[in-house]
Scaffold this motif. Structure first.
Motif, PDB file in Angstrom:
ATOM      1  N   ALA A 136       0.835  -1.206   0.000  1.00 13.69           N
ATOM      2  CA  ALA A 136       0.000   0.000   0.000  1.00 13.69           C
ATOM      3  C   ALA A 136       0.868   1.254   0.000  1.00 13.69           C
ATOM      4  O   ALA A 136       0.579   2.216  -0.725  1.00 13.69           O
ATOM      5  N   ALA A 137       1.936   1.240   0.793  1.00 16.59           N
ATOM      6  CA  ALA A 137       2.846   2.393   0.844  1.00 16.59           C
ATOM      7  C   ALA A 137       3.456   2.644  -0.529  1.00 16.59           C
ATOM      8  O   ALA A 137       3.527   3.788  -0.995  1.00 16.59           O
ATOM      9  N   TYR A 138       3.901   1.568  -1.193  1.00 11.06           N
ATOM     10  CA  TYR A 138       4.480   1.742  -2.532  1.00 11.06           C
ATOM     11  C   TYR A 138       3.451   2.299  -3.512  1.00 11.06           C
ATOM     12  O   TYR A 138       3.748   3.211  -4.286  1.00 11.06           O
ATOM     13  N   LEU A 139       2.244   1.739  -3.528  1.00 13.44           N
ATOM     14  CA  LEU A 139       1.219   2.198  -4.466  1.00 13.44           C
ATOM     15  C   LEU A 139       0.943   3.692  -4.310  1.00 13.44           C
ATOM     16  O   LEU A 139       0.870   4.432  -5.296  1.00 13.44           O
ATOM     17  N   VAL A 140       0.789   4.135  -3.062  1.00 13.16           N
ATOM     18  CA  VAL A 140       0.510   5.553  -2.811  1.00 13.16           C
ATOM     19  C   VAL A 140       1.706   6.408  -3.223  1.00 13.16           C
ATOM     20  O   VAL A 140       1.548   7.446  -3.872  1.00 13.16           O
ATOM     21  N   ALA A 141       2.914   5.970  -2.857  1.00 12.72           N
ATOM     22  CA  ALA A 141       4.105   6.753  -3.196  1.00 12.72           C
ATOM     23  C   ALA A 141       4.310   6.834  -4.706  1.00 12.72           C
ATOM     24  O   ALA A 141       4.635   7.901  -5.245  1.00 12.72           O
ATOM     25  N   ALA A 142       4.120   5.721  -5.405  1.00  9.26           N
ATOM     26  CA  ALA A 142       4.313   5.727  -6.856  1.00  9.26           C
ATOM     27  C   ALA A 142       3.234   6.553  -7.555  1.00  9.26           C
ATOM     28  O   ALA A 142       3.530   7.307  -8.485  1.00  9.26           O
ATOM     29  N   ARG A 143       2.002   6.436  -7.102  1.00 10.73           N
ATOM     30  CA  ARG A 143       0.916   7.221  -7.704  1.00 10.73           C
ATOM     31  C   ARG A 143       1.120   8.708  -7.445  1.00 10.73           C
ATOM     32  O   ARG A 143       0.807   9.555  -8.279  1.00 10.73           O
ATOM     33  N   GLY A 144       1.693   9.027  -6.280  1.00 11.14           N
ATOM     34  CA  GLY A 144       1.918  10.429  -5.929  1.00 11.14           C
ATOM     35  C   GLY A 144       3.216  11.010  -6.450  1.00 11.14           C
ATOM     36  O   GLY A 144       3.518  12.183  -6.229  1.00 11.14           O
ATOM     37  N   GLY A 145       4.031  10.192  -7.122  1.00  8.23           N
ATOM     38  CA  GLY A 145       5.259  10.703  -7.729  1.00  8.23           C
ATOM     39  C   GLY A 145       6.457  10.770  -6.798  1.00  8.23           C
ATOM     40  O   GLY A 145       7.454  11.396  -7.143  1.00  8.23           O
ATOM     41  N   THR A 146       6.388  10.112  -5.644  1.00  6.80           N
ATOM     42  CA  THR A 146       7.543  10.149  -4.735  1.00  6.80           C
ATOM     43  C   THR A 146       8.443   8.934  -4.883  1.00  6.80           C
ATOM     44  O   THR A 146       9.544   8.923  -4.345  1.00  6.80           O
ATOM     45  N   LEU A 147       7.997   7.901  -5.598  1.00  7.35           N
ATOM     46  CA  LEU A 147       8.819   6.736  -5.958  1.00  7.35           C
ATOM     47  C   LEU A 147       8.620   6.469  -7.439  1.00  7.35           C
ATOM     48  O   LEU A 147       7.575   6.809  -8.004  1.00  7.35           O
ATOM     49  N   PRO A 148       9.612   5.845  -8.074  1.00  6.94           N
ATOM     50  CA  PRO A 148       9.461   5.544  -9.509  1.00  6.94           C
ATOM     51  C   PRO A 148       8.292   4.584  -9.742  1.00  6.94           C
ATOM     52  O   PRO A 148       8.135   3.609  -9.001  1.00  6.94           O
ATOM     53  N   THR A 183       6.049   1.610 -11.413  1.00  7.09           N
ATOM     54  CA  THR A 183       6.235   0.317 -12.065  1.00  7.09           C
ATOM     55  C   THR A 183       4.871  -0.175 -12.516  1.00  7.09           C
ATOM     56  O   THR A 183       3.895  -0.035 -11.780  1.00  7.09           O
ATOM     57  N   GLY A 184       4.814  -0.736 -13.684  1.00  7.55           N
ATOM     58  CA  GLY A 184       3.552  -1.272 -14.176  1.00  7.55           C
ATOM     59  C   GLY A 184       2.649  -0.192 -14.754  1.00  7.55           C
ATOM     60  O   GLY A 184       2.993   0.984 -14.792  1.00  7.55           O
ATOM     61  N   PRO A 185       1.473  -0.619 -15.189  1.00  8.85           N
ATOM     62  CA  PRO A 185       0.551   0.331 -15.826  1.00  8.85           C
ATOM     63  C   PRO A 185      -0.023   1.348 -14.838  1.00  8.85           C
ATOM     64  O   PRO A 185      -0.254   1.037 -13.670  1.00  8.85           O
ATOM     65  N   ARG A 186      -0.244   2.534 -15.352  1.00 10.21           N
ATOM     66  CA  ARG A 186      -0.774   3.626 -14.531  1.00 10.21           C
ATOM     67  C   ARG A 186      -2.123   3.260 -13.923  1.00 10.21           C
ATOM     68  O   ARG A 186      -2.394   3.553 -12.758  1.00 10.21           O
ATOM     69  N   TRP A 187      -2.982   2.607 -14.701  1.00 11.91           N
ATOM     70  CA  TRP A 187      -4.325   2.264 -14.210  1.00 11.91           C
ATOM     71  C   TRP A 187      -4.238   1.357 -12.983  1.00 11.91           C
ATOM     72  O   TRP A 187      -5.078   1.447 -12.095  1.00 11.91           O
ATOM     73  N   LEU A 188      -3.221   0.498 -12.939  1.00 17.54           N
ATOM     74  CA  LEU A 188      -3.082  -0.404 -11.803  1.00 17.54           C
ATOM     75  C   LEU A 188      -2.687   0.357 -10.535  1.00 17.54           C
ATOM     76  O   LEU A 188      -3.206   0.077  -9.453  1.00 17.54           O
ATOM     77  N   ARG A 189      -1.793   1.331 -10.683  1.00 20.16           N
ATOM     78  CA  ARG A 189      -1.426   2.165  -9.528  1.00 20.16           C
ATOM     79  C   ARG A 189      -2.615   2.996  -9.055  1.00 20.16           C
ATOM     80  O   ARG A 189      -2.839   3.150  -7.858  1.00 20.16           O
ATOM     81  N   THR A 190      -3.389   3.500 -10.014  1.00 24.80           N
ATOM     82  CA  THR A 190      -4.572   4.287  -9.654  1.00 24.80           C
ATOM     83  C   THR A 190      -5.594   3.414  -8.933  1.00 24.80           C
ATOM     84  O   THR A 190      -6.096   3.784  -7.859  1.00 24.80           O
TER      85      THR A 190
END
Length: 139
Positions: A63-75, A77-84
């Motif tokens: 969950a931490a990775y998903l939020v960080a990646a969606r928010g632009g604080t971590l690189p 990975t994978g499709p944007r729709w999946l992070r969203t």
């Protein structure tokens, strides 16, 4: 946006770290009985297994990775729709825990109930709200 994502992700990661510690230790409580009362709201015989604690730690890390990646604080990975979708799912779970659990967890110890109303549920609601903002406005 990045600040919200970093704050939510950092808090989720820290809570995940606590769950990993709890797989083997009742820290910061003195013993398993106090830990069961304050953190789980049960007796020590009903504590989750170490595997369950580690499973929750892994989910919180994800969950931490998903939020960080969606928010632009971590690189990302994978499709944007999946992070969203993942970040929206994190928000839904946390908001449900924050808003519904105090109504549903009525069989817990009085000390847990007090902490849940004052700390655990409001924290989940705040984190869920932050994750929802990141899901809606993130990259």
């Amino acid at each position: 946006m990045r600040t919200t994502a970093a704050a939510v992700a950092g808090t989720l990661a820290a809570i995940g770290g606590l769950h990993a510690v709890w797989a083997h230790s009742p820290w910061p409580c003195r013993d398993r009985a106090e830990f069961a009362d304050l953190v789980v709201g049960t007796g020590p015989d009903a504590l989750p297994s170490p595997a369950a604690c580690l499973g929750v730690a892994g989910l919180l890390g994800t969950a931490a990775y998903l939020v960080a990646a969606r928010g632009g604080t971590l690189p990302p990975t994978g499709p944007r729709w999946l992070r969203t979708a993942g970040t929206a799912g994190v928000a839904a779970v946390l908001l449900t825990r924050g808003l519904a659990a105090p109504l549903l967890l009525t069989d817990r110890t009085p000390r847990f109930t007090r902490l849940d109303r004052r700390l655990y549920a409001p924290l989940c609601t705040a984190l869920g709200t932050g994750a929802a903002v990141v899901a809606a406005r993130g990259r």
